[in-house]
Motif scaffolding. Structure first.
Motif, PDB file in Angstrom:
ATOM      1  N   ASP B 530       0.839  -1.209   0.000  1.00  0.00           N
ATOM      2  CA  ASP B 530       0.000   0.000   0.000  1.00  0.00           C
ATOM      3  C   ASP B 530       0.869   1.253   0.000  1.00  0.00           C
ATOM      4  O   ASP B 530       1.940   1.279   0.626  1.00  0.00           O
ATOM      5  CB  ASP B 530      -0.863   0.046   1.272  1.00  0.00           C
ATOM      6  CG  ASP B 530      -2.198  -0.644   1.074  1.00  0.00           C
ATOM      7  OD1 ASP B 530      -2.464  -1.059  -0.074  1.00  0.00           O
ATOM      8  OD2 ASP B 530      -2.966  -0.758   2.059  1.00  0.00           O
ATOM      9  N   VAL B 532       0.345   4.832   1.352  1.00  0.00           N
ATOM     10  CA  VAL B 532      -0.633   5.504   2.214  1.00  0.00           C
ATOM     11  C   VAL B 532      -0.202   6.944   2.473  1.00  0.00           C
ATOM     12  O   VAL B 532       0.939   7.197   2.860  1.00  0.00           O
ATOM     13  CB  VAL B 532      -0.757   4.747   3.561  1.00  0.00           C
ATOM     14  CG1 VAL B 532      -1.764   5.441   4.475  1.00  0.00           C
ATOM     15  CG2 VAL B 532      -1.170   3.325   3.311  1.00  0.00           C
ATOM     16  N   GLU B 683       8.840   7.950  -6.651  1.00  0.00           N
ATOM     17  CA  GLU B 683       7.993   6.964  -7.331  1.00  0.00           C
ATOM     18  C   GLU B 683       8.790   5.737  -7.763  1.00  0.00           C
ATOM     19  O   GLU B 683       8.296   4.622  -7.710  1.00  0.00           O
ATOM     20  CB  GLU B 683       7.267   7.622  -8.502  1.00  0.00           C
ATOM     21  CG  GLU B 683       6.094   8.455  -7.978  1.00  0.00           C
ATOM     22  CD  GLU B 683       5.435   9.326  -9.030  1.00  0.00           C
ATOM     23  OE1 GLU B 683       5.714   9.119 -10.220  1.00  0.00           O
ATOM     24  OE2 GLU B 683       4.662  10.211  -8.630  1.00  0.00           O
ATOM     25  N   SER B 687       8.059   1.687  -5.529  1.00  0.00           N
ATOM     26  CA  SER B 687       7.431   0.622  -6.296  1.00  0.00           C
ATOM     27  C   SER B 687       7.528  -0.723  -5.572  1.00  0.00           C
ATOM     28  O   SER B 687       8.625  -1.217  -5.308  1.00  0.00           O
ATOM     29  CB  SER B 687       8.115   0.586  -7.662  1.00  0.00           C
ATOM     30  OG  SER B 687       7.995  -0.652  -8.219  1.00  0.00           O
ATOM     31  N   THR B 690       5.668  -1.171   0.873  1.00  0.00           N
ATOM     32  CA  THR B 690       4.695  -0.469   1.711  1.00  0.00           C
ATOM     33  C   THR B 690       5.255   0.915   2.020  1.00  0.00           C
ATOM     34  O   THR B 690       6.389   1.023   2.476  1.00  0.00           O
ATOM     35  CB  THR B 690       4.462  -1.236   3.030  1.00  0.00           C
ATOM     36  OG1 THR B 690       4.091  -2.560   2.707  1.00  0.00           O
ATOM     37  CG2 THR B 690       3.397  -0.573   3.877  1.00  0.00           C
ATOM     38  N   ARG B 702      -0.045  11.706  -5.152  1.00  0.00           N
ATOM     39  CA  ARG B 702      -0.773  11.232  -6.334  1.00  0.00           C
ATOM     40  C   ARG B 702      -0.706   9.730  -6.524  1.00  0.00           C
ATOM     41  O   ARG B 702      -1.553   9.150  -7.189  1.00  0.00           O
ATOM     42  CB  ARG B 702      -0.286  11.971  -7.577  1.00  0.00           C
ATOM     43  CG  ARG B 702       1.182  11.781  -7.884  1.00  0.00           C
ATOM     44  CD  ARG B 702       1.653  12.739  -8.971  1.00  0.00           C
ATOM     45  NE  ARG B 702       3.067  12.548  -9.237  1.00  0.00           N
ATOM     46  CZ  ARG B 702       3.840  13.457  -9.783  1.00  0.00           C
ATOM     47  NH1 ARG B 702       3.350  14.644 -10.079  1.00  0.00           N
ATOM     48  NH2 ARG B 702       5.103  13.211 -10.013  1.00  0.00           N
ATOM     49  N   ARG B 703       0.324   9.091  -5.928  1.00  0.00           N
ATOM     50  CA  ARG B 703       0.418   7.632  -6.057  1.00  0.00           C
ATOM     51  C   ARG B 703      -0.264   6.891  -4.908  1.00  0.00           C
ATOM     52  O   ARG B 703      -0.315   5.670  -4.899  1.00  0.00           O
ATOM     53  CB  ARG B 703       1.889   7.208  -6.098  1.00  0.00           C
ATOM     54  CG  ARG B 703       2.606   7.497  -7.425  1.00  0.00           C
ATOM     55  CD  ARG B 703       2.268   6.457  -8.490  1.00  0.00           C
ATOM     56  NE  ARG B 703       2.497   5.102  -8.026  1.00  0.00           N
ATOM     57  CZ  ARG B 703       3.670   4.483  -8.091  1.00  0.00           C
ATOM     58  NH1 ARG B 703       4.705   5.084  -8.614  1.00  0.00           N
ATOM     59  NH2 ARG B 703       3.793   3.249  -7.660  1.00  0.00           N
ATOM     60  N   ALA B 704      -0.788   7.643  -3.946  1.00  0.00           N
ATOM     61  CA  ALA B 704      -1.365   6.981  -2.761  1.00  0.00           C
ATOM     62  C   ALA B 704      -2.665   6.272  -3.115  1.00  0.00           C
ATOM     63  O   ALA B 704      -3.507   6.834  -3.813  1.00  0.00           O
ATOM     64  CB  ALA B 704      -1.604   8.016  -1.671  1.00  0.00           C
ATOM     65  N   ASN B 705      -2.800   5.042  -2.633  1.00  0.00           N
ATOM     66  CA  ASN B 705      -4.068   4.342  -2.855  1.00  0.00           C
ATOM     67  C   ASN B 705      -4.936   4.357  -1.602  1.00  0.00           C
ATOM     68  O   ASN B 705      -6.039   3.858  -1.578  1.00  0.00           O
ATOM     69  CB  ASN B 705      -3.823   2.898  -3.333  1.00  0.00           C
ATOM     70  CG  ASN B 705      -3.110   2.070  -2.279  1.00  0.00           C
ATOM     71  OD1 ASN B 705      -2.487   2.638  -1.386  1.00  0.00           O
ATOM     72  ND2 ASN B 705      -3.193   0.758  -2.375  1.00  0.00           N
ATOM     73  N   LYS B 706      -4.381   4.944  -0.536  1.00  0.00           N
ATOM     74  CA  LYS B 706      -5.165   5.057   0.704  1.00  0.00           C
ATOM     75  C   LYS B 706      -4.773   6.358   1.398  1.00  0.00           C
ATOM     76  O   LYS B 706      -3.590   6.721   1.392  1.00  0.00           O
ATOM     77  CB  LYS B 706      -4.867   3.856   1.609  1.00  0.00           C
ATOM     78  CG  LYS B 706      -5.827   3.722   2.770  1.00  0.00           C
ATOM     79  CD  LYS B 706      -5.449   2.559   3.662  1.00  0.00           C
ATOM     80  CE  LYS B 706      -6.151   1.279   3.274  1.00  0.00           C
ATOM     81  NZ  LYS B 706      -5.798   0.157   4.136  1.00  0.00           N
ATOM     82  N   THR B 720      -9.906   5.308   0.227  1.00  0.00           N
ATOM     83  CA  THR B 720      -9.195   5.671  -0.996  1.00  0.00           C
ATOM     84  C   THR B 720      -9.438   7.158  -1.243  1.00  0.00           C
ATOM     85  O   THR B 720     -10.426   7.713  -0.736  1.00  0.00           O
ATOM     86  CB  THR B 720      -9.716   4.861  -2.197  1.00  0.00           C
ATOM     87  OG1 THR B 720     -11.082   5.229  -2.403  1.00  0.00           O
ATOM     88  CG2 THR B 720      -9.621   3.371  -1.944  1.00  0.00           C
ATOM     89  N   GLU B 722     -10.631   8.612  -3.749  1.00  0.00           N
ATOM     90  CA  GLU B 722     -11.940   8.805  -4.387  1.00  0.00           C
ATOM     91  C   GLU B 722     -13.048   8.738  -3.346  1.00  0.00           C
ATOM     92  O   GLU B 722     -13.970   9.550  -3.341  1.00  0.00           O
ATOM     93  CB  GLU B 722     -12.186   7.733  -5.466  1.00  0.00           C
ATOM     94  CG  GLU B 722     -11.229   7.780  -6.652  1.00  0.00           C
ATOM     95  CD  GLU B 722      -9.844   7.237  -6.330  1.00  0.00           C
ATOM     96  OE1 GLU B 722      -9.721   6.404  -5.416  1.00  0.00           O
ATOM     97  OE2 GLU B 722      -8.861   7.673  -6.975  1.00  0.00           O
TER      98      GLU B 722
END
Lengths: 185, 754
Positions: B530, B532, B683, B687, B690, B702-706, B720, B722
């Motif tokens: 993740d 975060v 970035e 990759s 965590t 911008r790369r955070a998914n949480k 997320t 969104e």
């Protein structure tokens, strides 16, 4: 004809003026423009005489060590400052008492009246003291950082559990108490 | 009917009277879950009060046996209100009434935090008693992990305190440094014995000269006496030189070992120690206090022994010469000993004071000199100098006050001793004149010489107290570091086969000091891989989360798990080796760029370092520098821009190849172009790892998914990006504010270009 000096002065570039608008409007209370009502141990409601009302504010000192009466901030439930009292001494007596009571409650720190003993063992220094709130034992591990003398007469203790104690005026301590304390000042 | 004794949790053993008091307060049919004894009553007076929790209600019981009861079903909220001097257990009832239910000192703060959690859970009615009381059980267990005598952390709950076990700590600690040099010190001692013995010879030779050689005009014997005296002096000073050299080498080694130990220990001290101790004071201990202790060690192992032998030897010789005069010469001794005791009592506080004042001076130096640019930019040189002078003057005043005692005392001692010699002259001289059969002139001259030698050790022991007192004060401060509990399990604990990077916070609460809470009941889970983002206003607790994850602070309530294992159980060295940490203001050392990049990985090859610099977008600017990777950076990395330092610190993290990455405001203090360079470097680095990123600039995430939104030490929102935008909560507001300010900034920039 234009004087040469004037010409030079006229062409000196000046820095653009800094915007006067402050980051946030702060309400200063200087005297009798506000009324307070105590709502619980440490909180008041503030009614400004221009009609604004602010409920449930907590008075706190901005200078708790160096200025007990100057600059008292009033914080709302979110910890945001609503107003600042410039000097408690300028408030009407009744208003002042309300704020004083709240401050005394919040800043309640035992005042040490006598030191009855001292014990150094296992790297811990214990002061056995009488305070205005009863007898207790203060445990310290670092005399350099946990005892502070300010203004040459006021001593603050911060014990191992982060409790605070105060001697408002060491000149009023008896000789025996002073002898226990003097080693660490 | 026999009363059944209830089993419940408590923070100390209660006597029968207290048990009865509590039983009488609790309503029939209710079962006690826990009882917390407090040290304050509601009026802030010192008294034993109790907070008792049953399966149905909370009770506050005072010292007179009066109690208040509030049933859980009438409670809306319960919290601990921290005041300046103590704290309150506040309950807000469903009818809107707010009750200050109990008061306590900060000694019990963490227990009451746990009790508040229990109360809220019980009031919510969602969980059973056992589940609700888990936090109280954990807080009580943690309380048992501290030594009740000295308050230091124990290796585990109920363990014996290592510190309190050692009764003769000073002797033991000192012996540890002396023992490796015992043979050299023994040789020095023998050499001392030789010099002392030869020093006894000259007075005897003087007696021979006065009584025999000179009156009888024995020229040959005069030559022999002079040669004997010459040999005695050659031996005395020659051996003295060798002995001094050996002692100097030995002393240097002792002080080196002591300094190394203090510095080594200082590396492993927890951050909590440094939060409360200035660097200046630590430097002072490593530099000054170690030397004080070293010189004292040598005095104890050498001088004391030599002086004792000298004293005994001289007394024997003097007694054999004339016991009446010997007793006369002992008259000043009690005065010197008494004076020494009084002096010791008076001088010790002064040494503490001098040290405190000196420590303040050192702190000013260590704080101000690294900030010399700020001082200059504000043209504050004058006020900085005045500030330094005021502390320096304070030191001077204290030192002068102590000098009055330290200087006067040896002089007074010498005066008293001289009086003793005068007494011998007066009495002995009279005896030589009136009764030459009783004592000869040679005997008197030799006796006077021995007397002055006798007062040497007396004077030494009288002044010994001075150095003993200053050493005690220094030892206290050194032991404060050497005996401080190091970070838990450094070099021990579990080593995981592999770190996937699953992070779980379970009801974590933390405060830097007990009077202010930094995190409250934080719970979240981060899955492996993740990315975060943690956002929130300044002071909301974002960096505290990273501080706990880095294990800079271990004293929190709740649990933090890494791959399902409590991080406090994992070996510290291994754990930190698996983490890459990039700070807002990266620390660079006064060394080459190469060494700075390979700081955590000294075995890295040149190409590995260059690859790391490539990944971090650092290689290009390093290559352009005249000395490239050999460029020696100034203190704290001066000579590089903020963005360049940041890219080097990212290169450091790349080289470390960690399983988990933490970025704490990594792009906060750089321009947009540099931010882009750093961003691309980050970035590349994150990759598959965590990653937790704290950022003010939301563009960094911008790369955070949480996203986790923190406010006042609590998790406000989590999800997320969104989800949180759709929720239109705090995160959405932050994004709106930042988008607006970005637009304003962009339009202003355009105006400037136009």
């Amino acid at each position: 004809m234009t004087d040469k000096t004037d010409l030079v002065l006229d062409t000196v570039p000046t820095a653009p003026p800094i915007e006067e608008k402050p980051a946030r409007e702060r309400i200063y209370i200087d005297g009798d423009e506000a009324h307070f009502e105590r709502v619980d141990l440490t909180n008041v409601d503030l009614m400004m005489f221009d009609g604004r009302r602010f409920p449930h504010l907590e008075p706190r000192r901005l200078f708790p060590r160096t200025g007990l009466e100057r600059y008292i901030t009033l914080l709302d439930d979110d910890g945001e400052e609503v107003a600042v009292i410039r000097n408690l001494a300028n408030l009407p007596k009744a208003e002042r008492e309300i704020i004083d009571d709240c401050l005394n409650e919040y800043y309640h720190v035992p005042h040490i009246t006598k030191i009855t003993g001292r014990l150094e063992k296992f790297g811990v220094i214990k002061f056995f003291v009488e305070t205005d709130r009863g007898d207790c034992t203060i445990e310290l591990r670092n005399i350099v950082h946990q005892i502070k003398l300010t203004y040459g007469m006021r001593v603050m203790f911060l014990d191992n559990d982060d409790n605070r104690y105060e001697i408002p005026d060491i000149r009023k301590l008896d000789r025996k108490s002073m002898s226990y304390l003097n080693d660490y000042l | 009917m026999e009363e059944v004794k209830q089993d419940y949790l408590k923070n100390r053993e209660l006597d029968e009277g207290e048990e009865l008091l509590l039983q009488s307060a609790v309503e029939d049919g209710e079962r006690l879950v826990f009882v917390l004894s407090t040290d304050l009553n509601k009026k802030s007076r010192y008294a034993v009060n109790y907070l008792a929790a049953t399966d149905a209600a909370l009770y506050a019981v005072d010292e007179e046996g009066k109690w208040d009861r509030i049933a859980y079903d009438s409670i809306e909220k319960c919290y601990v209100k921290r005041n300046y001097g103590n704290a309150l257990y506040v309950i807000r009832k469903k009818d809107g009434e707010s009750v200050n239910f109990s008061r306590f000192s900060y000694k019990s703060a963490s227990l009451f935090d746990a009790a508040a959690q229990f109360t809220e859970r019980m009031a919510g009615g969602e969980v059973g008693i056992h589940e609700a009381s888990v936090a109280v059980e954990a807080a009580l267990e943690r309380q048992r992990s501290y030594c009740p005598k000295c308050g230091r952390a124990l290796s585990h709950a109920g363990a014996e305190c290592i510190y309190c076990q050692s009764k003769h700590k000073l002797v033991k600690k000192v012996a540890k440094y002396i023992l490796p040099h015992k043979y050299v010190l023994l040789i020095c001692l023998v050499l001392s014995g030789l010099t002392t013995a030869t020093a006894m010879l000259p007075p005897y030779m003087t007696k021979t000269l006065v009584d025999d050689v000179l009156p009888n005009k024995k020229i040959e014997m005069l030559g022999t006496v002079v040669i004997v005296l010459l040999l005695a002096y050659v031996i005395q000073y020659g051996i003295g030189m060798v002995r001094s050299y050996l002692l100097r080498v030995c002393g240097d080694k002792i002080v080196r070992d002591l300094r190394s130990d203090v510095y080594r220990q200082a590396q492993y001290l927890p951050m909590r120690f440094y939060d409360k101790t200035s660097t200046g004071s630590v430097i002072n201990r490593i530099s000054g206090d170690t030397s004080t202790i070293q010189s004292f060690m040598l005095r104890v192992t050498q001088e004391v022994v030599v002086q004792v032998f000298t004293l005994i030897g001289i007394i024997v010789i003097m007694m054999s010469m004339n016991w009446q005069l010997t007793l006369l010469s002992l008259i000043p001794v009690p005065f010197v000993v008494m004076g020494s005791r009084i002096f010791g009592k008076k001088i010790r506080p002064y040494y503490r004071k001098i040290w405190r004042r000196w420590s303040a001076v050192t702190s000013i130096l260590t704080d101000s000199l690294p900030g010399i640019r700020i001082i200059k930019s504000f043209t504050n040189e004058k006020s900085a100098t005045e500030n330094f002078d005021s502390y320096n003057d304070e030191w001077l005043k204290t030192d002068i006050r102590s000098a009055r005692i330290t200087i006067a005392f040896p002089q007074i001692v010498s005066f008293v001793i001289t009086m003793g010699s005068l007494l011998i002259w007066a009495v002995g001289g009279r005896l030589v004149i009136e009764n030459p059969d009783f004592i000869t002139a040679g005997d008197l001259v030799a006796f006077i010489s021995y007397t002055s030698m006798f007062y040497g050790p007396v004077n030494f022991f009288a002044n010994f107290n001075d150095s003993y007192q200053s050493t005690l004060a220094a030892a206290e401060r050194i032991l404060d570091i050497i005996d401080a509990e190091p970070e838990n399990n450094a070099g021990e604990g579990r080593v995981l086969d592999h770190m996937d990077g699953k992070i779980e916070f379970q009801n974590v609460s933390f405060s830097f000091d007990r009077s202010k809470k930094a995190l409250s009941n934080v719970t979240f889970t981060i899955e492996p891989g993740d990315v975060v983002g943690i956002v929130g206003t300044t002071g909301s607790g974002k960096s505290t989360l990273i501080n706990l994850l880095m294990r800079f602070y271990d004293g929190y309530d709740g649990k933090i798990l890494m791959d399902g294992v409590d991080i406090r159980e994992i070996d510290m060295e291994y754990y930190r080796s698996q983490i890459g940490y990039v700070q807002q203001e990266p620390m660079m050392f006064h060394d080459t760029i190469f060494s700075n990049i390979s700081y955590g990985t000294p075995e890295a090859s040149v190409e590995e370092v260059m690859h790391a610099a490539d990944v971090a977008n650092a290689h290009q600017f390093v290559a352009r520098m005249p000395d490239a990777y050999d460029t020696v950076l100034g203190e704290r990395g001066t000579g590089l821009s903020g963005g360049e330092r940041q890219r080097l610190s990212i290169a450091r993290a790349v080289l470390k190849n960690p399983s988990v990455l933490f970025f704490d405001e990594a792009t906060a203090s750089v321009d947009s172009e540099t931010e882009n360079l750093i961003q691309t470097a980050i970035e590349r680095l994150i990759s598959g790892r965590t990653t937790i990123m704290i950022a003010h600039r939301l563009s960094t995430l911008r790369r955070a998914n949480k996203i986790i939104v923190v406010d006042k030490g609590e998790i406000l929102e989590m999800g997320t990006p969104e989800e949180l935008l759709a929720k239109k909560g705090k995160y959405w507001r932050l994004v709106e504010i930042q988008t607006m300010s970005d637009k304003v900034a962009a339009s202003k920039a355009e105006e400037r270009f136009e």
